[in-house]
Design an enzyme around this catalytic site. Structure first.
Site, PDB file in Angstrom:
ATOM      1  N   SER A   1      68.183  51.962  35.765  1.00 54.82           N
ATOM      2  CA  SER A   1      69.122  50.770  34.673  1.00 54.82           C
ATOM      3  C   SER A   1      70.382  50.864  34.087  1.00 54.82           C
ATOM      4  O   SER A   1      71.125  50.757  34.411  1.00 54.82           O
ATOM      5  CB  SER A   1      68.485  49.941  33.972  1.00 54.82           C
ATOM      6  OG  SER A   1      67.964  50.896  33.169  1.00 54.82           O
TER       7      SER A   1
ATOM      8  N   LYS B   1      69.907  53.059  27.215  1.00 57.38           N
ATOM      9  CA  LYS B   1      70.593  52.007  27.558  1.00 57.38           C
ATOM     10  C   LYS B   1      71.865  51.951  26.941  1.00 57.38           C
ATOM     11  O   LYS B   1      71.817  53.037  25.968  1.00 57.38           O
ATOM     12  CB  LYS B   1      70.432  50.940  26.751  1.00 57.38           C
ATOM     13  CG  LYS B   1      69.037  49.907  27.438  1.00 57.38           C
ATOM     14  CD  LYS B   1      68.703  49.604  28.509  1.00 57.38           C
ATOM     15  CE  LYS B   1      67.518  49.320  28.899  1.00 57.38           C
ATOM     16  NZ  LYS B   1      67.327  48.822  31.238  1.00 57.38           N
TER      17      LYS B   1
END
Length: 334
Positions: free
Chosen positions: A105, A180
């Site tokens: 990701s 993230k």
């Protein structure tokens, strides 16, 4: 003077063998040597050199004493290992910890299997994550239920990993943490419409430096505008079409990540060696006007400057009205 009378300046009566009054005068040399040997613990020196009591002439210590035996390396090794483990545990708890990247990701910034070092010290001083930083945070509300998990090691490998993860040299196999990029912080308004860029407080982000090649900013999942509450974060992966980030969890606190769940900022890729690099903040997050507080500052300063001016004008107007009224009262009547 009478015989036997003594003067006031007489000297002590000398004994036989004490010709000059000094102690030991007339005593045989053998007796003196023996006495000196008994007093000093060794044979008397006759060459004029001083002898330290209980020691050799060169002062190396008691005669016949052996030097202290040094402890062997194998006996010191467990102590050194113990100290190293304690220091590593303290570093992991308060300073830096290693984490493994479990998914794709964050490509191409981070690859699956990369090891990153996370700064855990800064949050201890009250600092909060900023826009553009790559952060590690605890799973807010079962986000990892939808993402790929790291494979579980075997019994031997699992035991070694548990020990190393306990002292911070390896990530835990049971870790429930995500990584993230922070896009917006508390007080910001963030949005992204299909075909358009991500906007923070109305400012479009230029994400080409970190966005995965051929990815769109949000075409797969447009959102907003959304106002981020205080103490919350809006996070997104750099591989937008392969990241189940804040956009995909609207029913779980609207996709917000509590600041209290943040472990720390990832600041360097430590492994593998050929990917060693720092994780900086992209320049697009430093553009003028992106800070909501800074954007509101001109209006606040304008309001603060206008209030005294209005009060001054009202006071001046009141003073003028009072002067006119006094003039009318003092004018002569017909």
């Amino acid at each position: 003077m009478a015989v036997g009378a003594r003067s006031g300046h007489e000297e002590p009566e000398k004994r036989p063998g004490e010709a000059d009054g000094s102690p030991g005068a007339g005593v045989p040399a053998e007796a003196m040597s023996q006495a000196s040997q008994e007093a000093t613990g060794g044979p008397a020196r006759t060459d004029g050199e001083d002898v330290s009591p209980g020691g050799d002439a060169d002062g190396e210590g008691p005669r016949g004493a052996q030097p202290k035996k040094q402890r062997s390396f194998w006996k010191e090794l467990p102590i050194l290992i113990g100290i190293a483990l304690v220091l590593a545990l303290l570093i992991k708890t308060f300073l830096v910890q290693a984490f493994s990247i479990p998914s794709d990701s964050m490509q191409n910034t981070l690859q699956r299997g990369d090891r990153v070092l996370v700064d855990k010290l800064t949050p201890w001083f009250g600092a909060e994550p900023e826009r553009g930083e790559v952060v590690v945070f605890h799973d807010p509300d079962n986000w990892l239920g939808d993402e790929a998990q790291t494979p579980q090691p075997g019994p031997v490998g699992g035991g070694v990993q548990k020990v190393l993860s306990f002292i911070g040299l390896m990530p835990s196999a049971e870790e429930k943490d995500l990584i993230k990029r922070v896009i917006a912080v508390g007080g910001d308004t963030v949005e992204c419409q299909k075909g358009g860029p991500v906007k923070v407080n109305g400012k479009a982000l230029s994400e080409k430096d970190y966005l995965f090649p051929d990815n769109t900013p949000c075409d797969d999942q447009p959102f907003g505008p959304i106002e981020i509450p205080k103490g919350k974060l809006w996070v997104m992966g750099d591989h937008r079409q392969n990241s189940l980030d804040s956009r995909y969890h609207p029913n779980q606190d609207h996709g917000f990540v509590p600041v209290s769940d943040v472990v720390g900022r990832a600041f360097v890729v430590a492994w593998p060696i050929n990917r060693w690099s720092f994780l900086g903040v992209p320049g697009t997050f430093d553009q003028p006007g992106i800070n909501a507080a800074a954007a509101a500052a001109p209006s606040a300063f304008g309001l603060a400057g206008a209030v005294p001016l209005v009060l001054w004008r009202r006071r001046k107007s009141a003073a003028r009205s009072g002067t006119e009224e006094l003039t009318l009262r003092s004018a002569p009547r017909d």
